[in-house]
Scaffold this motif. Structure first.
Motif, mmCIF file in Angstrom:
data_model
loop_
_atom_site.group_PDB
_atom_site.id
_atom_site.type_symbol
_atom_site.label_atom_id
_atom_site.label_comp_id
_atom_site.label_asym_id
_atom_site.label_seq_id
_atom_site.Cartn_x
_atom_site.Cartn_y
_atom_site.Cartn_z
ATOM 1 N N GLY A 166 102.271 28.126 84.489
ATOM 2 C CA GLY A 166 103.343 27.131 84.517
ATOM 3 C C GLY A 166 103.959 26.932 83.148
ATOM 4 O O GLY A 166 105.181 26.926 82.994
ATOM 5 N N LEU A 167 103.093 26.794 82.123
ATOM 6 C CA LEU A 167 103.610 26.613 80.762
ATOM 7 C C LEU A 167 104.406 27.834 80.315
ATOM 8 O O LEU A 167 105.467 27.712 79.704
ATOM 9 N N ALA A 168 103.880 29.008 80.660
ATOM 10 C CA ALA A 168 104.592 30.232 80.286
ATOM 11 C C ALA A 168 105.968 30.255 80.931
ATOM 12 O O ALA A 168 106.962 30.617 80.300
ATOM 13 N N TYR A 169 106.020 29.802 82.180
ATOM 14 C CA TYR A 169 107.324 29.800 82.846
ATOM 15 C C TYR A 169 108.252 28.753 82.244
ATOM 16 O O TYR A 169 109.426 29.015 81.980
ATOM 17 N N LEU A 170 107.726 27.567 81.997
ATOM 18 C CA LEU A 170 108.553 26.506 81.419
ATOM 19 C C LEU A 170 109.105 26.928 80.062
ATOM 20 O O LEU A 170 110.248 26.654 79.720
ATOM 21 N N GLY A 171 108.234 27.610 79.282
ATOM 22 C CA GLY A 171 108.672 28.029 77.956
ATOM 23 C C GLY A 171 109.694 29.134 78.015
ATOM 24 O O GLY A 171 110.701 29.089 77.317
ATOM 25 N N SER A 172 109.459 30.102 78.862
ATOM 26 C CA SER A 172 110.293 31.304 78.785
ATOM 27 C C SER A 172 111.290 31.431 79.926
ATOM 28 O O SER A 172 112.211 32.230 79.855
ATOM 29 N N ARG A 173 111.099 30.665 81.000
ATOM 30 C CA ARG A 173 111.928 30.809 82.207
ATOM 31 C C ARG A 173 111.925 32.243 82.718
ATOM 32 O O ARG A 173 112.945 32.786 83.121
ATOM 33 N N SER A 174 110.752 32.879 82.604
ATOM 34 C CA SER A 174 110.671 34.260 83.056
ATOM 35 C C SER A 174 109.450 34.398 83.959
ATOM 36 O O SER A 174 108.323 34.123 83.545
ATOM 37 N N TRP A 175 109.690 34.815 85.206
ATOM 38 C CA TRP A 175 108.590 34.994 86.148
ATOM 39 C C TRP A 175 107.630 36.064 85.691
ATOM 40 O O TRP A 175 106.430 35.975 85.846
ATOM 41 N N LYS A 176 108.214 37.112 85.100
ATOM 42 C CA LYS A 176 107.386 38.236 84.665
ATOM 43 C C LYS A 176 106.347 37.769 83.652
ATOM 44 O O LYS A 176 105.170 38.118 83.741
ATOM 45 N N LEU A 177 106.816 36.997 82.687
ATOM 46 C CA LEU A 177 105.913 36.538 81.642
ATOM 47 C C LEU A 177 104.833 35.629 82.222
ATOM 48 O O LEU A 177 103.656 35.742 81.874
ATOM 49 N N ALA A 178 105.233 34.745 83.143
ATOM 50 C CA ALA A 178 104.274 33.826 83.752
ATOM 51 C C ALA A 178 103.220 34.613 84.523
ATOM 52 O O ALA A 178 102.020 34.357 84.411
ATOM 53 N N LEU A 179 103.694 35.628 85.251
ATOM 54 C CA LEU A 179 102.776 36.458 86.020
ATOM 55 C C LEU A 179 101.841 37.219 85.085
ATOM 56 O O LEU A 179 100.622 37.286 85.302
ATOM 57 N N GLY A 180 102.408 37.772 84.024
ATOM 58 C CA GLY A 180 101.614 38.509 83.043
ATOM 59 C C GLY A 180 100.522 37.634 82.453
ATOM 60 O O GLY A 180 99.363 38.062 82.313
ATOM 61 N N ALA A 181 100.880 36.402 82.136
ATOM 62 C CA ALA A 181 99.905 35.482 81.549
ATOM 63 C C ALA A 181 98.779 35.212 82.543
ATOM 64 O O ALA A 181 97.600 35.239 82.188
ATOM 65 N N ALA A 182 99.148 34.981 83.812
ATOM 66 C CA ALA A 182 98.132 34.690 84.833
ATOM 67 C C ALA A 182 97.191 35.877 85.008
ATOM 68 O O ALA A 182 95.968 35.720 85.017
ATOM 69 N N VAL A 183 97.775 37.078 85.091
ATOM 70 C CA VAL A 183 96.948 38.276 85.269
ATOM 71 C C VAL A 183 96.006 38.453 84.076
ATOM 72 O O VAL A 183 94.816 38.745 84.243
ATOM 73 N N SER A 184 96.519 38.245 82.856
ATOM 74 C CA SER A 184 95.667 38.384 81.669
ATOM 75 C C SER A 184 94.479 37.447 81.755
ATOM 76 O O SER A 184 93.337 37.847 81.486
ATOM 77 N N PHE A 185 94.742 36.190 82.138
ATOM 78 C CA PHE A 185 93.641 35.224 82.191
ATOM 79 C C PHE A 185 92.641 35.580 83.290
ATOM 80 O O PHE A 185 91.439 35.396 83.123
#
Lengths: 296, 348
Positions: free
Chosen positions: A69-88
């Motif tokens: 969620g934070l990644a999306y709020l910061g970047s407004r990019s689904w890809k980045l949010a997804l990438g962050a979730a997968v990494s974790f």
């Protein structure tokens, strides 16, 4: 001619006495004031411990959700949010969850402290050339002095543990945000400042309405650098007893555990990339209004 | 002439570390070049005296480096003079404390800048409201007032845009609205239209003239463009190397240029369009011919006479005859004066 052959150094005995004297008085000092200084840092320690416990007590799916969620709020990019979730998820799957939470707690607290301390110093520097001339060499020293040189007195004063680790991180990671805040404010368009003057703005109004907002891209670049440098210190901080992803890396160096080192190293890299991309995208988004295009 | 609003007396500005000491040298007759070569100080303004009448447009004109932008910044003390006085409404601006000066800038004199100097991170509405925000006007009231000015300068509908989304001409409208929104009596315009292309510039001049007809502000307008100066100025003051070369109405400057520098300046203008019948006429109330108002441009009067097939015209003021003008007089007036007879001079 012997003076040219050999450098006229201070006598051996004198030199030893000098070193001894300084060492002795520092030891005295740390014995006398160590506890007071420790108490001074107590609130920081408590905040750090509290935050770490909070992260560990929170169910992992919730953490992943928050990170995405934070990644999306910061970047407004689904890809980045997804990438962050997968990494974790991968981090958790490979058994590094707890260490990662410790590291995230340390980096977060360190970054917040760097911002809270560093930005005001940067602002003050931008207002006085003399202060700038005084602080710049200090920042240079902070960034270039070998880490172990200041780690030692810190450990002597505070022992090993989270707080000395945090201080080591702060010393190393704070300079960029100070420098770039100072630079950003100094680069603010003189014409716009003149306009603020012409409309009767007082210094405080100029700072908050004009200087800080216009310096924000640079300040943000500084914050980004600070986060990166804090992450770079994770392994070193683990040498003085900070838990986190640095610890297994240290172990792997000592015992030649190749895979352990690699995995934890990759986890640090993943954190760095997530922090970096999200904060950069956020910084860019702050600048959206600068883009041209009539009637957009 | 109406009451004096801004009075500039014996103003000197010298740039350099020991400016005060250099004033005496300049008063003693040292030239700008000599001051720079011998003492390393730059002469910005030299003994400027100017009374600016209330509710009129005072144009200050000069080439770049003539000190005009320096001069206008003395009015609201963005630049401190080295010596001299600056009196606005009988009040000494130079004697004000910082707080008084801020109050003066917030309420009495607002400014429009050559490069607009808008806040890029604020919307048009917030930019226009900037002066009001600084003096803590309640948000609702500020919005209402600013909306009026935004509409008045023709930017209705752009309130929530950012400056970078507007063209140069539109951005300067924002600059103008921002300056007007504070209701200051004095409007300082530093080459406000110089960065705009010619058509937009004319457009903005019209906007300003329109507004002035209704608002009657005391406007101090800096420009390097003579056509602009003649078009909007009630009074013109020409600066050269920091010194006042000539002050007067546009008509006076065209008909009686003070020196070669001014003659050079005005030699390429369209005299027929700028000169007014009143400046050319003779006092005899007489003759036949069409009626022309004394403020009519010679160009138009000639057309009127040609249409009426008459060599003379009756000059009127408020409908009453005040004099006469002949075609010959007008032709003589619009002829270019003989070129400078002291050889070719070049000016920096």
């Amino acid at each position: 001619m012997s003076i040219l052959d050999e450098f006229p150094a201070m006598g051996r005995q004198d030199l030893r006495d000098l070193k001894k004297g300084i060492d002795g008085s520092f030891r005295e000092f740390s014995r006398g004031y160590g506890e007071a200084i420790e108490n001074f840092f107590d609130p920081v320690l408590r905040a750090l411990v509290w935050f770490e416990k909070l992260l560990l007590a929170t169910p992992w799916p919730l953490i992943i959700l928050i990170v995405a969620g934070l990644a999306y709020l910061g970047s407004r990019s689904w890809k980045l949010a997804l990438g962050a979730a997968v990494s974790f998820i991968l981090i958790g799957y490979f058994g590094m969850w707890e260490d990662t939470m410790s590291t995230v707690a340390l980096i977060s607290v360190a970054t917040i402290l760097c911002i809270v301390i560093g930005i005001p110093i940067g602002i003050m520097m931008s207002r006085s050339n003399r202060l700038q001339a005084m602080i710049t060499p200090i920042l240079d020293v902070m960034q270039t002095i070998p880490i172990f040189v200041y780690l030692l007195p810190v450990v002597m004063l505070l022992g090993i543990g989270k707080v000395p680790g945090l201080i080591a991180v702060l010393v190393y990671a704070m300079p960029p945000v100070v420098r770039l805040t100072n630079l950003g404010i100094r680069l603010v368009d003189a014409e716009i400042l003149e306009a603020a003057d012409a409309f009767g703005a007082n210094p405080r109004q100029k700072l908050f309405d004009v200087q800080i907002p216009l310096a924000l891209p640079n300040i943000f670049a500084g914050v980004n650098q600070t986060i990166m440098m804090a992450l770079a210190m994770v392994v070193i901080a683990s040498m003085i007893g900070v838990k986190g992803l640095g610890n297994p890396v240290l172990q792997s160096i000592q015992n030649q555990y190749l895979t352990l080192g690699l995995m934890n190293g990759m986890a640090i890299v993943a954190l760095a990339i997530i922090f970096d991309r999200v904060s950069q995208q956020y910084g860019k988004r702050l600048q959206k209004h600068r883009e041209g295009g009539h009637g957009v | 002439m109406s009451k004096t609003k801004v009075s500039i007396k014996n103003l000197y500005k010298i740039f350099g570390p020991q400016a005060e000491r250099m004033v005496e040298k300049v008063k003693g007759g040292m030239s700008k070049t000599e001051l720079l070569e011998k003492h390393g100080h730059v002469l910005g303004l030299k003994d400027v005296n100017l009374d600016i009448p209330q509710r009129e447009m005072q144009v200050i004109m000069g080439l770049s480096g003539s000190g005009k932008s320096t001069l206008i910044r003395h009015v609201n003390r963005l630049i401190e003079p080295t010596a001299g006085e600056m009196i606005v409404d009988g009040e000494d601006v130079l004697g004000m404390s910082e707080e008084q000066l801020r109050e003066f800038r917030r309420r009495k004199a607002s400014m429009v800048f050559q490069k607009f100097a808008l806040l890029p991170h604020r919307t048009i509405m917030d930019n226009v409201a900037y002066g009001l925000k600084i003096r803590n006007t309640p948000v609702e009231e500020a919005r209402e007032r600013c909306q009026r000015w935004i509409d008045r300068v023709g930017l209705g509908g752009f309130e929530n845009h950012y400056p970078a989304q507007l063209s140069g001409g539109m951005q300067q409208r924002v600059g103008l609205a921002r300056a007007l929104a504070t209701d200051a009596e004095i409007l300082l315009m530093d080459e406000a239209f110089s960065a705009l292309d010619p058509l937009i510039r004319t457009d903005m001049q019209n906007v300003l003239l329109d507004l002035q007809e209704e608002l009657h502000k005391t406007v101090i307008f800096i420009t390097h463009d003579l056509d602009e100066a003649l078009r909007i100025g009630d009074n013109i003051c020409i600066l050269r190397d920091g010194e006042v070369v000539q002050k007067g109405s546009p008509q006076q400057i065209i008909l009686k240029p003070a020196d070669d520098y001014v003659s050079d300046f005005i030699k390429d203008i369209n005299r027929a369009r700028v000169l007014e019948v009143g400046s050319v006429m003779n006092g005899k109330i007489a003759s036949k011919g069409p009626e022309v108002d004394r403020s009519m441009a010679v160009e138009e009067a000639m057309q009127a006479m040609s249409k009426a097939d008459s060599k003379t015209a009756v000059v009127t003021e408020n409908g009453k005859a005040v004099g006469a003008v002949t075609l010959d007089q007008m032709i003589a007036a619009i002829a270019r004066p003989a070129a400078g007879n002291k050889g070719d001079k070049t000016y920096r």
